[in-house]
Design a protein around this motif. Structure first.
Motif, PDB file in Angstrom:
ATOM      1  N   ALA A  47       0.835  -1.197   0.000  1.00  0.00           N
ATOM      2  CA  ALA A  47       0.000   0.000   0.000  1.00  0.00           C
ATOM      3  C   ALA A  47       0.864   1.238   0.000  1.00  0.00           C
ATOM      4  CB  ALA A  47      -0.930   0.005   1.215  1.00  0.00           C
ATOM      5  N   GLY A  48       0.247   2.352  -0.397  1.00  0.00           N
ATOM      6  CA  GLY A  48       0.966   3.618  -0.473  1.00  0.00           C
ATOM      7  C   GLY A  48       1.285   4.224   0.863  1.00  0.00           C
ATOM      8  N   SER A  49       0.712   3.685   1.949  1.00  0.00           N
ATOM      9  CA  SER A  49       1.022   4.149   3.302  1.00  0.00           C
ATOM     10  C   SER A  49       0.731   3.022   4.277  1.00  0.00           C
ATOM     11  CB  SER A  49       0.176   5.382   3.667  1.00  0.00           C
ATOM     12  OG  SER A  49      -1.184   5.024   3.826  1.00  0.00           O
ATOM     13  N   GLY A  50       1.324   3.113   5.466  1.00  0.00           N
ATOM     14  CA  GLY A  50       1.052   2.128   6.493  1.00  0.00           C
ATOM     15  C   GLY A  50      -0.392   2.158   6.935  1.00  0.00           C
ATOM     16  N   GLU A  51      -0.977   3.359   7.043  1.00  0.00           N
ATOM     17  CA  GLU A  51      -2.371   3.481   7.467  1.00  0.00           C
ATOM     18  C   GLU A  51      -3.298   2.768   6.493  1.00  0.00           C
ATOM     19  OE1 GLU A  51      -5.693   6.999   8.386  1.00  0.00           O
ATOM     20  OE2 GLU A  51      -3.552   7.491   8.248  1.00  0.00           O
ATOM     21  N   LEU A  52      -3.070   2.972   5.203  1.00  0.00           N
ATOM     22  CA  LEU A  52      -3.913   2.320   4.205  1.00  0.00           C
ATOM     23  C   LEU A  52      -3.697   0.808   4.211  1.00  0.00           C
ATOM     24  CD1 LEU A  52      -5.926   2.510   1.911  1.00  0.00           C
ATOM     25  CD2 LEU A  52      -4.027   3.005   0.352  1.00  0.00           C
ATOM     26  N   GLY A  53      -2.453   0.365   4.357  1.00  0.00           N
ATOM     27  CA  GLY A  53      -2.191  -1.068   4.408  1.00  0.00           C
ATOM     28  C   GLY A  53      -2.917  -1.739   5.555  1.00  0.00           C
ATOM     29  N   ARG A  54      -2.914  -1.101   6.717  1.00  0.00           N
ATOM     30  CA  ARG A  54      -3.604  -1.680   7.866  1.00  0.00           C
ATOM     31  C   ARG A  54      -5.113  -1.678   7.667  1.00  0.00           C
ATOM     32  NH1 ARG A  54       0.580   1.259  10.109  1.00  0.00           N
ATOM     33  NH2 ARG A  54      -0.742   3.052  10.587  1.00  0.00           N
ATOM     34  N   ALA A  55      -5.639  -0.648   7.002  1.00  0.00           N
ATOM     35  CA  ALA A  55      -7.074  -0.590   6.737  1.00  0.00           C
ATOM     36  C   ALA A  55      -7.497  -1.727   5.805  1.00  0.00           C
ATOM     37  CB  ALA A  55      -7.443   0.761   6.132  1.00  0.00           C
ATOM     38  N   VAL A  56      -6.689  -1.990   4.785  1.00  0.00           N
ATOM     39  CA  VAL A  56      -7.007  -3.081   3.864  1.00  0.00           C
ATOM     40  C   VAL A  56      -6.884  -4.425   4.573  1.00  0.00           C
ATOM     41  CG1 VAL A  56      -6.289  -4.258   1.748  1.00  0.00           C
ATOM     42  CG2 VAL A  56      -6.352  -1.755   1.829  1.00  0.00           C
ATOM     43  N   ALA A  57      -5.855  -4.596   5.404  1.00  0.00           N
ATOM     44  CA  ALA A  57      -5.703  -5.846   6.147  1.00  0.00           C
ATOM     45  C   ALA A  57      -6.903  -6.095   7.057  1.00  0.00           C
ATOM     46  CB  ALA A  57      -4.414  -5.818   6.967  1.00  0.00           C
ATOM     47  N   ALA A  58      -7.467  -5.022   7.622  1.00  0.00           N
ATOM     48  CA  ALA A  58      -8.642  -5.173   8.484  1.00  0.00           C
ATOM     49  C   ALA A  58      -9.839  -5.658   7.678  1.00  0.00           C
ATOM     50  CB  ALA A  58      -8.957  -3.844   9.167  1.00  0.00           C
ATOM     51  N   VAL A  59      -9.997  -5.165   6.453  1.00  0.00           N
ATOM     52  CA  VAL A  59     -11.090  -5.627   5.593  1.00  0.00           C
ATOM     53  C   VAL A  59     -10.883  -7.085   5.210  1.00  0.00           C
ATOM     54  CG1 VAL A  59     -12.230  -5.325   3.361  1.00  0.00           C
ATOM     55  CG2 VAL A  59     -11.552  -3.317   4.684  1.00  0.00           C
ATOM     56  N   LEU A  60      -9.673  -7.422   4.809  1.00  0.00           N
ATOM     57  CA  LEU A  60      -9.391  -8.797   4.415  1.00  0.00           C
ATOM     58  C   LEU A  60      -9.575  -9.760   5.578  1.00  0.00           C
ATOM     59  CD1 LEU A  60      -6.215  -8.222   2.189  1.00  0.00           C
ATOM     60  CD2 LEU A  60      -8.547  -8.697   1.424  1.00  0.00           C
ATOM     61  N   GLY A  61      -9.379  -9.250   6.803  1.00  0.00           N
ATOM     62  CA  GLY A  61      -9.569 -10.089   7.982  1.00  0.00           C
ATOM     63  C   GLY A  61     -10.996 -10.587   8.144  1.00  0.00           C
ATOM     64  N   GLY A  62     -11.952  -9.897   7.531  1.00  0.00           N
ATOM     65  CA  GLY A  62     -13.345 -10.331   7.594  1.00  0.00           C
ATOM     66  C   GLY A  62     -13.748 -11.229   6.447  1.00  0.00           C
ATOM     67  N   CYS A  63     -12.782 -11.594   5.595  1.00  0.00           N
ATOM     68  CA  CYS A  63     -13.066 -12.411   4.412  1.00  0.00           C
ATOM     69  C   CYS A  63     -12.606 -13.846   4.615  1.00  0.00           C
ATOM     70  CB  CYS A  63     -12.366 -11.824   3.185  1.00  0.00           C
ATOM     71  SG  CYS A  63     -12.869 -10.145   2.769  1.00  0.00           S
ATOM     72  N   LYS A  64     -13.288 -14.742   3.922  1.00  0.00           N
ATOM     73  CA  LYS A  64     -12.969 -16.162   4.010  1.00  0.00           C
ATOM     74  C   LYS A  64     -11.676 -16.478   3.273  1.00  0.00           C
ATOM     75  CE  LYS A  64     -15.141 -19.074   1.349  1.00  0.00           C
ATOM     76  NZ  LYS A  64     -16.167 -19.950   0.735  1.00  0.00           N
ATOM     77  N   LEU A  65     -10.900 -17.408   3.812  1.00  0.00           N
ATOM     78  CA  LEU A  65      -9.725 -17.944   3.148  1.00  0.00           C
ATOM     79  C   LEU A  65     -10.030 -19.371   2.723  1.00  0.00           C
ATOM     80  CD1 LEU A  65      -6.680 -17.394   2.480  1.00  0.00           C
ATOM     81  CD2 LEU A  65      -6.157 -18.596   4.613  1.00  0.00           C
ATOM     82  N   GLY A  66      -9.845 -19.680   1.453  1.00  0.00           N
ATOM     83  CA  GLY A  66     -10.109 -21.025   0.975  1.00  0.00           C
ATOM     84  C   GLY A  66      -9.154 -22.040   1.580  1.00  0.00           C
ATOM     85  N   SER A  67      -9.613 -23.266   1.732  1.00  0.00           N
ATOM     86  CA  SER A  67      -8.788 -24.297   2.368  1.00  0.00           C
ATOM     87  C   SER A  67      -7.542 -24.620   1.554  1.00  0.00           C
ATOM     88  CB  SER A  67      -9.617 -25.571   2.580  1.00  0.00           C
ATOM     89  OG  SER A  67     -10.076 -26.091   1.332  1.00  0.00           O
ATOM     90  N   GLY A  68      -7.569 -24.351   0.250  1.00  0.00           N
ATOM     91  CA  GLY A  68      -6.417 -24.613  -0.587  1.00  0.00           C
ATOM     92  C   GLY A  68      -5.527 -23.407  -0.793  1.00  0.00           C
ATOM     93  N   GLU A  69      -5.847 -22.282  -0.138  1.00  0.00           N
ATOM     94  CA  GLU A  69      -5.054 -21.065  -0.298  1.00  0.00           C
ATOM     95  C   GLU A  69      -3.954 -20.983   0.752  1.00  0.00           C
ATOM     96  OE1 GLU A  69      -7.557 -17.645  -2.266  1.00  0.00           O
ATOM     97  OE2 GLU A  69      -8.455 -18.180  -0.341  1.00  0.00           O
TER      98      GLU A  69
END
Length: 314
Positions: A265-287
């Motif tokens: 990400a273009g900044s640490g703040e934005l990177g952490r914000a995106v990581a927080a969104v991804l944290g609410g998403c499912k991870l496939g068993s083969g990923e």
């Protein structure tokens, strides 16, 4: 086109490595450029979406041979020569200098004449990425980065966007090559979640160039989970870090080059914000899962506003 080591890196401690990597990338680029508009013999690897051509193999052989001439004692991890793209490769990364090479990132683009293709060459020393070269011979864009020395496009210093808010961000990602329903659902779930909160989402078919786009400021974010191997992300991740951006694991933890996962990400703040969104998403068993606690960070640099910490386990 600018075809040499950027002037500020001429006195860098890794200048010899940088020079050889640039030379190898440019030579491989000539192979790719010549073949780009020619008929291609295409083979499938794991499925119809996972392709390899004779150009991939020829470019990797050239790169390895050129680097070995200068550094015969170094180790090598290449996409086409690795025994398995998804297993056993981590054992090849030790403290010795190790080159991580994707001879042709964006093979599907190459096959279809879509101009986002590149050669990506990264070097890790002591398990830390210290040199990165990415070359798109079709658009004639040469990206070069060295630890502590900055990142450059055709000799000009790069700076990431510095954007902090997801609402105005352009997000890059990739569809990948897995086609099972569970993985597709997980992948499109992540894209849907970020599309709802960002300005737009882009998929251009190359992890290495996606990362370079963050370093250049073309995109504010790039993430991918389950790409082929370290060769896809090593050089591009260093490019982002040296351009003042931040590189994390998509779970928010420090990034590891062997994890087959990356968030830039273009900044640490934005990177952490995106990581927080991804944290609410499912991870496939083969990923690919987040790296283990014993795997240290693969970049020494700290991007703009970056803070260490661990986020959700996506």
């Amino acid at each position: 086109m600018y075809k040499s080591v950027p002037t500020p890196l001429l006195d860098h401690q890794y200048h010899d490595y940088i020079s050889v990597a640039v030379d190898a990338a440019l030579a491989a680029g000539e192979i790719i450029r010549h073949a780009f508009k020619q008929p291609k013999k295409v083979e499938e690897k794991q499925n119809h979406a996972d392709l390899v051509t004779a150009t991939d193999k020829a470019a990797e052989d050239l790169i390895f041979n050129r680097i070995r001439r200068s550094f015969p004692d170094h180790h090598f991890i290449g996409e086409e020569s690795s025994a398995a793209a998804t297993g056993g490769v981590s054992e090849q990364l030790g403290d010795s200098p190790t080159w991580m090479v994707d001879p042709l990132d964006g093979t599907t683009n190459f096959v279809h004449g879509f101009p986002f293709v590149c050669t990506s060459i990264g070097l890790a020393v002591g398990r830390v990425v210290v040199v990165g070269v990415v070359y798109n011979p079709v658009l004639e864009e040469l990206f070069v980065a060295a630890e502590g020395g900055g990142a450059y496009l055709n000799g000009e210093r790069l700076a990431a966007s510095g954007r902090t808010q997801l609402a105005g961000a352009v997000v890059g990602t990739e569809v990948g090559t897995s086609r099972d329903s569970e993985t597709l659902d997980a992948m499109f779930g992540r894209m849907r979640a970020l599309a709802a909160l960002s300005r737009s989402v882009r998929c251009t078919g190359s992890c290495a160039l996606g990362l370079c786009s963050v370093a250049l400021g073309r995109c504010d974010v790039f993430f991918e989970i389950n790409f082929g191997g370290c060769w896809d992300a090593a050089a591009g991740a260093l490019m982002v870090s040296e351009a003042g951006g931040t590189v994390l694991d998509p779970a928010g933890a420090p990034w590891h080059v062997m994890s087959r996962r990356v968030l830039a990400a273009g900044s640490g703040e934005l990177g952490r914000a995106v990581a927080a969104v991804l944290g609410g998403c499912k991870l496939g068993s083969g990923e690919a899962a987040p790296p283990g606690l014993g795997m240290g960070p693969s970049l020494r640099g700290r991007g703009r506003g970056e803070e260490e910490g661990r986020g959700e386990k996506v």
